[in-house]
Every structure is written in structure tokens, then in C-alpha cells.
Design a protein around this motif. Sequence first.
Motif, PDB file in Angstrom:
ATOM      1  N   TYR A 245     -58.406  98.125   1.608  1.00 39.42           N
ATOM      2  CA  TYR A 245     -58.541  96.937   0.766  1.00 39.42           C
ATOM      3  C   TYR A 245     -59.522  97.212  -0.373  1.00 39.42           C
ATOM      4  N   PHE A 246     -60.696  97.747  -0.036  1.00 36.02           N
ATOM      5  CA  PHE A 246     -61.698  98.082  -1.045  1.00 36.02           C
ATOM      6  C   PHE A 246     -61.171  99.121  -2.018  1.00 36.02           C
TER       7      PHE A 246
ATOM      8  N   PHE B  34     -49.748  96.735  -3.958  1.00 39.19           N
ATOM      9  CA  PHE B  34     -50.499  95.502  -4.174  1.00 39.19           C
ATOM     10  C   PHE B  34     -51.914  95.820  -4.639  1.00 39.19           C
ATOM     11  N   PHE B  35     -52.409  95.007  -5.548  1.00 37.65           N
ATOM     12  CA  PHE B  35     -53.672  95.177  -6.276  1.00 37.65           C
ATOM     13  C   PHE B  35     -53.599  96.297  -7.322  1.00 37.65           C
ATOM     14  N   LEU B  36     -52.494  97.033  -7.376  1.00 38.99           N
ATOM     15  CA  LEU B  36     -52.388  98.181  -8.275  1.00 38.99           C
ATOM     16  C   LEU B  36     -51.382  97.831  -9.369  1.00 38.99           C
ATOM     17  N   THR B  37     -51.845  97.307 -10.476  1.00 45.11           N
ATOM     18  CA  THR B  37     -50.960  96.733 -11.489  1.00 45.11           C
ATOM     19  C   THR B  37     -50.638  97.684 -12.628  1.00 45.11           C
TER      20      THR B  37
ATOM     21  N   TYR C 100     -54.903 105.471  -6.564  1.00 43.07           N
ATOM     22  CA  TYR C 100     -54.918 105.081  -5.154  1.00 43.07           C
ATOM     23  C   TYR C 100     -54.085 106.029  -4.305  1.00 43.07           C
ATOM     24  N   HIS C 101     -52.815 106.212  -4.662  1.00 45.00           N
ATOM     25  CA  HIS C 101     -51.913 106.973  -3.792  1.00 45.00           C
ATOM     26  C   HIS C 101     -52.241 108.461  -3.770  1.00 45.00           C
TER      27      HIS C 101
ATOM     28  N   LYS D 122     -61.977  90.128  -2.050  1.00 47.79           N
ATOM     29  CA  LYS D 122     -61.623  90.633  -3.379  1.00 47.79           C
ATOM     30  C   LYS D 122     -62.606  90.183  -4.447  1.00 47.79           C
ATOM     31  N   HIS D 123     -62.917  88.910  -4.480  1.00 45.97           N
ATOM     32  CA  HIS D 123     -63.826  88.413  -5.513  1.00 45.97           C
ATOM     33  C   HIS D 123     -65.223  88.995  -5.327  1.00 45.97           C
TER      34      HIS D 123
END
Length: 471
Positions: A421-422, A8-11, A19-20, A384-385
Motif C-alpha cells: 500500500y505504501f 491501483f494508485f498508479l496513474t 512500482y512493478h 493514503k492521506h
Amino acid sequence: MPFLHDDFFLTTDTARRLYHDVAAGQPIYDYHCHLDPADIAGNRVYENLHDIWLEGDHYKWRAMRANGIDETYITGDADPDDKFRAWARTVPKTLRNPLYHWTHLELRRYFGIDTLLNEDTAQDIWDEANKQLTSLTTHAIFDRFDVAIVCTTDDPADSLDHHAQIAKLGIDTKVYPTFRPDKAFATADPDAMHGYREKLFAVNGVRGDTLDDMIEALDRAMQRFADAGGRLSDHGLTALPAGGCPHSLAERVYKKSKDWDEVALANDGQRLTSYLMQHLGQRYADRGWAMQLHLGAIRNVNTGLYNQLGPDIGCDSIGDTRQGPGLERLLGALASENKLPKTVLYNLNPADNALFASMAGNFNQSPTRGKVQYGSGWWFLDQKHGITEQLNALSNLGLLSNFVGMLTDSRSLMSYPRHEYFRRILCGMLGEEAQRGELPDDHDLLAQLVADICFNNARDYFQLDLAPRYA
């Protein structure tokens, strides 16, 4: 697509690799939080999910009030399980509020619970989490989330006894006090202010009640914090005063402060704050400390609840006070004396993003990279915003590569997933821009940026002693 799936958040593929392969494995450097040092010193074991999750979380309290929950089930004397059920009834109403993400991230990362929390699932979640909490001590949480640094927020009138106990524990998470002298500036209540001064002087071994005594007490407190390993200060002000105040005027103001009326509170209180902020900034520079400035909150707006329950209960707001003049005056005055310490600026009003980001750039100076930082999205902006807008403002007007990254700013040990999250937001942003050709899709280049923001920059900037595994 499953809710809160692994990506999620990783499109994009680039975002997922960043990230991973990079961000997820970085230790946590939590350089600003409000954890209780007593809980850390005693390796607190929480009796139930309410105590670790709801006990001091004013984010959740605000949401529960907005959902019509009676105060008895928020800060009142209802049983912990009934308070948790009231929160469970509220959670489905928090859709599109960051609390919905945080709630379910925390349940997953702490307890492996991926069931959506609502009134029907509350009992099973309560039972499972409480069973696991018997072995999930404070120190075990630090280990699970690979927490390298915790900087608590401490008053100069605190004894720091709990920090002395923590230092003897030998845990890999290093815990340091942060010097937060806000009550020395709390001029809105003269009686409380003078009661505080008596405690400040007594704890720091100062006799008398003059401005010079106040300065001596603060200086001695700073030494105690330094002896405990601290290298950070913090100030939470609505705004910095726009005018200066010489020592002679500050002495006169301090001397008559016991007789302040409302006009004097507004005028002389600002003068005294101006003088003390400049003095403290000079001392921080002398010690090589970092100064954090959290600016823009209007506090205790609901006077009814404040009179009933006190501060920090979820009744504060974003302010619209002008921030530029005060920032310009303090930073400029310190820089002109070559006494500007490392400084992190946090705004609460998103309208001030560009102001704060550009103000930070005015005062950078060799040899420190990013000497004046535009700090992470704070309080109402740590979603997020708000995080995205802070990263964009910093990138547009400064150097993202020198950013010291995220913090929890939390009273709860359940908040470490906010770093995840960040990091997901950061990696998602970089990946999308690389896919569009706005950044080079160079894994090594972007991986270094991510690792620096997640951990390395804070390590190098604050220069706190680390356990060997993190050094």
C-alpha cells in the motif's frame, strides 16, 4: 475500472514502471511491529481466519463498535466464526476507510480471494481461507512476503527466551527484540509501577529498589537485548517532558514515588521521565542503537472499557499536547553532550507534521545520513492521506531520499500488504510529479530513490544482521 486492479494508485506509466519493476520486488524490512515472539518461535499455525486476522486487531474492533456490533463478538467469548461474521457485516460499512482496502488486499495476497467480503460471502471466504491456513504457517508467511527483518516490541522485564529460540531456527527472516521500557514511565498507577519494578529487578538480577537500582536493571536489560542482536529502542509517550531533571532530584522523586498523590503524579512523574529519557538516550548513543519516539497518543480514553478489558483494545485517540518543547529539550540536551543516538520521530497528530519534520532536520550530523528521521505515518495516519502528507512534509523540509520507509506497527501477520500500500502511494506520487514535469522522468534516478526508501535506507541505518540472501 476494476476494484484494486494491478495498477491501483498508479496513474502514470512512470508510476507503473517504478512500482512493478522496482518497489514490488524489494524485501520487507519491518523494523517496528507488535508480533508475538512466541508465535514466531513456535511457527504458529492459525486455526481459522479469526485467529490470524481479528484476534488482536484494534483497528477492526473500533470499526465493529462503530457499526453497533455487540462487544461479545469483538473481544468477548463468542465463537470465532460468529466473530468473523460480525466483521463481515461491518466491512461494507468501511467504504473510504483504509480498512476496506486493507481487508481486500489481505484476502487477495494471502489467499487469492478477490470476492468482496460481506455477510453473503462470509461463509465461502471463511471456508476457503481456513483450508489454506493449514499450510500457511508463520514462517511460510515470512517467505511469501520476502520479509528480511522483523523487530518485535519487547519489555526490559521480558526474558527474551523466545528470541533465543528463534535465533536457532535458521530461517531467512531475522527477528530481533526492540527495547520498549514504557512501563518504567507508567507513573499513573503507583501500585502497578511498583509491581513492575519488582519484576524488572528480578529478571535482570538487581537487588534493592533505588533509582540507581532501576538504572542498573535497565542497563542490564539493554545488554541482554544487545546480546540477542537488538539495536533499536522505542518509547510511546503522550509527550516528552519540557523540563530537565538532575540526578539528585530524580533520586528524591524516585524515593518518595510510593506515596505520590495526583499532584505528584503530574509533576514528579514528569521529572522522573525526563531524567530516565536522557539517561537512556545516552546509553543508546553509546551502543550505536536507534531510538524511536512515538508521541501524541491519548490512551485508554474509554475508562469503562479499559476497566473491563484493559489496554490496547481500540480506545485511544490523537492527542493535542504540545510536542515542541519536550522534543527540543531532550534532543538538544543529548546533542550538547554528543550523546544523541540515531532517532526516529513519529507524530500522531497530523497538525504536528511540519514540527516533527523540521525538528528532525535540526539534529542531523555527519557521518550518518538522516541521523534524525521523520518517521512514517503512524497509527491513525498510516492511510493514503496520512502517508501522502508525511511524505510531503518530509520532502518539503528534509531529504526524502534518506527516508527509512514503511513499517507495519501491527500485531497481525496479515498486515504485510501495508508495505505494498505504501509503495504504491510512493510510486504514484513520484510518477504523477514526473508526468507534470515537477521531477525528471529519469527511470534510473527515480528507481534508486524508490529502492532506497523501500529497503536500502533501513538496512544501512539500523545495521541489523541480515541473512546472506539480503545482505
